[in-house]
Design an enzyme around this catalytic site. Structure first.
Site, short mmCIF file in Angstrom:
data_model
loop_
_atom_site.label_atom_id
_atom_site.label_comp_id
_atom_site.label_asym_id
_atom_site.label_seq_id
_atom_site.Cartn_x
_atom_site.Cartn_y
_atom_site.Cartn_z
CG HIS A 20 38.41 -5.04 24.20
ND1 HIS A 20 38.99 -6.39 24.50
CD2 HIS A 20 37.58 -5.09 25.30
CE1 HIS A 20 38.62 -6.55 25.78
NE2 HIS A 20 37.79 -5.86 26.12
CG HIS A 23 36.26 -9.05 23.49
ND1 HIS A 23 35.81 -7.71 23.37
CD2 HIS A 23 35.70 -9.50 24.48
CE1 HIS A 23 35.36 -7.40 24.66
NE2 HIS A 23 35.23 -8.53 25.26
CB CYS A 128 30.49 -8.33 42.28
SG CYS A 128 31.59 -7.25 41.00
CB CYS A 131 31.68 -11.03 39.25
SG CYS A 131 33.46 -10.37 39.66
CB CYS A 145 34.99 -7.05 43.33
SG CYS A 145 35.12 -7.95 41.72
CG HIS A 148 34.35 -5.60 38.25
ND1 HIS A 148 34.34 -7.14 38.54
CD2 HIS A 148 34.13 -5.77 36.77
CE1 HIS A 148 33.83 -7.61 37.13
NE2 HIS A 148 33.88 -6.80 36.28
CE LYS A 297 41.88 -4.71 34.49
NZ LYS A 297 41.40 -5.18 35.68
CE LYS A 300 33.38 2.20 26.98
NZ LYS A 300 31.97 2.07 27.29
N1 MSP Z 1 29.85 -13.28 29.10
C1 MSP Z 1 30.93 -14.17 29.78
C2 MSP Z 1 31.40 -15.27 29.18
C3 MSP Z 1 30.22 -16.60 29.11
S1 MSP Z 1 30.98 -17.87 28.34
C4 MSP Z 1 29.84 -19.00 28.68
C5 MSP Z 1 32.19 -12.77 29.48
N2 MSP Z 1 32.30 -12.17 28.69
S2 MSP Z 1 33.26 -10.89 28.68
O1 MSP Z 1 32.61 -10.03 27.59
O2 MSP Z 1 33.67 -10.36 29.82
O3 MSP Z 1 34.45 -11.87 27.83
C6 MSP Z 1 35.57 -12.20 28.56
C7 MSP Z 1 36.38 -12.91 27.46
O4 MSP Z 1 37.07 -11.81 26.80
C8 MSP Z 1 37.87 -13.33 28.22
O5 MSP Z 1 37.75 -14.77 28.92
C9 MSP Z 1 38.79 -13.31 27.09
O6 MSP Z 1 38.41 -14.39 26.40
C10 MSP Z 1 38.33 -12.05 26.60
N3 MSP Z 1 39.03 -10.95 27.12
C11 MSP Z 1 38.42 -9.73 27.58
N4 MSP Z 1 39.63 -9.19 27.86
C12 MSP Z 1 40.60 -9.53 27.70
C13 MSP Z 1 42.03 -9.16 27.88
N5 MSP Z 1 42.58 -7.97 28.37
N6 MSP Z 1 43.09 -9.94 27.38
C14 MSP Z 1 42.74 -11.29 26.64
N7 MSP Z 1 41.60 -11.73 26.69
C15 MSP Z 1 40.52 -10.92 27.28
O7 MSP Z 1 33.09 -12.83 30.50
#
Ligand code: MSP
Length: 645
Positions: A20, A23, A128, A131, A145, A148, A297, A300
């Protein structure tokens, strides 16, 4: 001289959700920084990937009624397929299910176990699943949490623990002595504040009887590795830890990029793990804020998740890349909306940059037969040169500091300067005067050189646009002056005599009204049918409209508007008309033309300028399918002020 190495990483994303906007933002930032680092001459490696073990993934696979293996293969492929759509150019896409990664995790676990920093114990805690970790009481809000919004489960089990607490003081000292270890500063402060209380040891295993989708501990096959202990190690695996040449080469330049949600694992677990493994710490951790959607925020359940592939389809990849980098102040939260991306596209890209490019190129075509002319070496005009060099300094500083919005602001100040240069120098007037040819050529060269420098600095941000600009300017993408800021970031490196190429417009304007019209229509209140043949008017009504021929004697853009031009016309007396045609006409092309105006419209103020009348236009579509306006013209022999009846 040895080149500086830069190893930039994104988090590896969980495969329990499709890619999304969040990412996409992190990955575009990493790609931009990787390209920028290359531009400043570094030897760069860029890694991204997917995190595929743990409870979360098992739960998601079960929901879809597929085996975890098949599930992770599917979603990981979605991430891999999305990145090329955003022109992401990584060196390795790592998966935690890759064989080499499993080997490195087991190697490190054994090493840390052998050194006595892993022990076996019984533990009871609040877990959690979202997390993937045990939370401590003070992290909870109303017993839940905060991320979540669920109550964590109380779990008691025997597990392996990593002696994280042993490294607490060493970590505090490192952060204190290295102010850039965690940036921006607010996140560094957050970490130091967390470290002001005693640190717990970290539970790094899960009984295989409860969760078998993970990497088996090398010293006890009844347990799998805790997903964070596994995932963080990807940063080492991807460059060949422990013995690979790449590891020796790149690790000293490691910079991790994350959002604020995963600060604790990266700023606390990871450095202490590295200490225990006897490896050097990474150089920097860059932490950004969160994207919300329309101030809410993204989630989904709210149905407002923004998909990058859709945005690329709707707005184009470079508009998307520019928007997210320009709109978010790195470190703070930002809000996404279609209106905001359209506004940036139309103002900064279509109007400021796009028009500068198309006006300059079309003037070089028109006045210099499409060949970049020789500037006059004795000309004392250094306006653009000074502004360009200032822009490059500001840009390099801010991009290197992860202040992308400020870097782009510096670039757009220069774009504005170059647009003003055209207005002030009036090349169309120089072109009418044979004796001013040399000056005209200098002005044209200066514009061409400005565009080259803009293409150079925009390469990391909008690679496709930079390429289009180079093509239009007749510069080969592989050309030496376009590779680094050091070799190309000086004034005067464009070669006079270079033939320009035909090019299309860089950024079509997005018509907000048309987009809204195209959106699924909301039911409208029934409209009253007009009598009188659907709105026909009487001849007297038509006669009341005073249509006249007017001659344009001057034209310029209205500051802070991407739509409006201010025209001075003779009809026959001189008057000012503000017209919304900036997206379709260049001011310099209008001067001297006979147009048709409504002369007796009540004057109105537009952007603070009194407009006395209206210029008539016709709508049409150009070769790219964009909506354009053309002015209704009257023959040049008609005297200004003649009535039309
Ligand atoms: N798998 C772990 C990370 C392990 S790294 C060794 C994880 N994955 S995640 O799919 O949840 O990705 C989190 C990351 O996605 C955030 O740190 C950020 O880089 C990005 N983002 C997810 N949602 C976001 C927003 N709404 N806004 C900006 N970036 C965000 O955590």
């Amino acid at each position: 001289m040895n080149r500086k190495t830069t190893y930039i990483t994104t988090p590896i994303y969980y495969v329990n959700a499709q890619p999304h906007l969040g990412h996409a933002y992190t990955t575009v930032v990493a790609d931009t920084y990787s390209r920028f680092s290359r531009l400043r001459g570094d030897d760069v490696r860029f890694q991204t990937g997917t995190d595929e073990h743990g409870d979360k993934i098992v739960e998601a696979a079960a929901k879809e009624q597929v085996e975890p293996r098949q599930y992770v293969d599917n979603i990981s492929a979605m991430f891999r397929d999305t990145w090329p759509l955003l022109t992401i150019d990584y060196d390795r896409f790592i998966r935690t299910t890759d064989e080499d990664h499993i080997g490195v995790v087991r190697h490190i676990l054994q090493k840390v176990y052998d050194s006595g920093d892993i022990y076996f114990d019984e533990y009871s805690g609040l877990y959690c699943t979202g997390c993937e970790r045990f939370l401590i009481e003070r992290e909870l809000v109303d017993g839940k949490c905060p991320d979540h919004l669920v109550e964590p489960k109380e779990i008691t089990e025997q597990n392996y623990f990593f002696k994280m607490s042993k490294y607490q003081q060493q970590l505090i000292d490192h952060i204190t002595n290295n102010p850039e270890f965690v940036t921006p500063e607010r996140y560094r402060n957050e970490v130091l504040s967390f470290l002001s209380d005693p640190l717990d040891d970290l539970c790094i295993s899960r009984p295989a009887s409860r969760l078998d989708w993970g990497i088996k501990l090398p010293f006890d096959e009844n347990y799998v590795t805790y997903v964070w202990f596994d995932a963080l190690i990807n940063y080492l695996t991807g460059i060949g830890y422990p013995d690979g040449e790449r590891f020796a080469h790149y690790w000293a330049g490691a910079e991790h990029l994350i959002a604020k949600d995963i600060l604790k694992p990266h700023a606390i677990y990871w450095p202490t793990m590295l200490m225990a493994a006897g490896a050097d710490l990474y150089q920097k951790l860059h932490v950004h804020g969160y994207w919300n959607v329309d101030e809410t925020k993204m989630s989904k359940s709210l149905g407002n998740v923004v998909r990058p592939a859709q945005l690329v389809e709707d707005f184009g990849v470079d508009t998307f890349r520019y928007f997210i980098l320009r709109e978010m102040s790195f470190g703070l939260d930002a809000s996404f909306s279609s209106d905001a991306i359209i506004a940036r596209n139309n103002a900064d890209l279509a109007n400021d940059l796009g028009n500068l490019f198309s006006r300059s190129v079309s003037m070089i075509e028109k006045y210099c037969d499409s060949v970049l002319p020789e500037p006059d070496g004795t000309d004392s005009d250094t306006v653009l040169k000074d502004a360009a060099l200032k822009m490059i300094r500001g840009y390099a500083q801010h991009m290197g500091d992860f202040k992308f919005h400020l870097g782009l602001q510096a670039v757009w100040e220069f774009v504005g300067e170059a647009n003003r240069y055209i207005v002030v120098n009036e090349p169309w007037a120089l072109a009418r005067d044979e004796s001013r040819q040399v000056r005209l050529h200098t002005v044209m060269y200066n514009l061409g050189e400005s565009l080259r420098l803009l293409a150079l600095v925009l390469k990391p941000v909008m690679p496709g646009t930079a390429e289009k600009m180079m093509h239009g300017l007749g510069i080969a993408p592989g050309s030496d002056v376009m590779q680094t800021l050091e070799r190309g970031g000086e004034w005067g490196l464009s070669k006079p005599g270079t033939a320009l190429q035909k090019s299309q417009s860089l950024f079509p304007r997005i018509d907000v009204k048309k987009r809204k019209d195209a959106a699924p229509a909301k039911p409208k209140p029934a409209q009253k049918k007009k009598k009188n043949g659907g709105g026909a008017i009487e001849f007297d009504q038509f006669k009341a409209v005073d249509l006249r021929v007017a001659r344009v004697v001057a034209a310029e853009r209205v500051a802070k508007s991407d739509r409006l031009l201010k025209l001075s016309v003779l009809a026959p007396e001189e008057r000012t008309i503000v017209s919304g045609i900036a997206g379709s006409c260049q001011p310099e092309d209008l001067v001297g033309r006979n147009v048709v105006i409504v002369a007796n419209l009540k004057p109105v103020k537009l952007m603070g300028i009194l407009s006395e009348g209206m210029v008539l236009t016709a709508e049409y579509k150009d070769e790219n399918g964009n909506d354009r306006l053309t002015l209704l013209a009257a023959d040049q022999s008609v005297k200004p002020g003649s009535r039309i009846a």
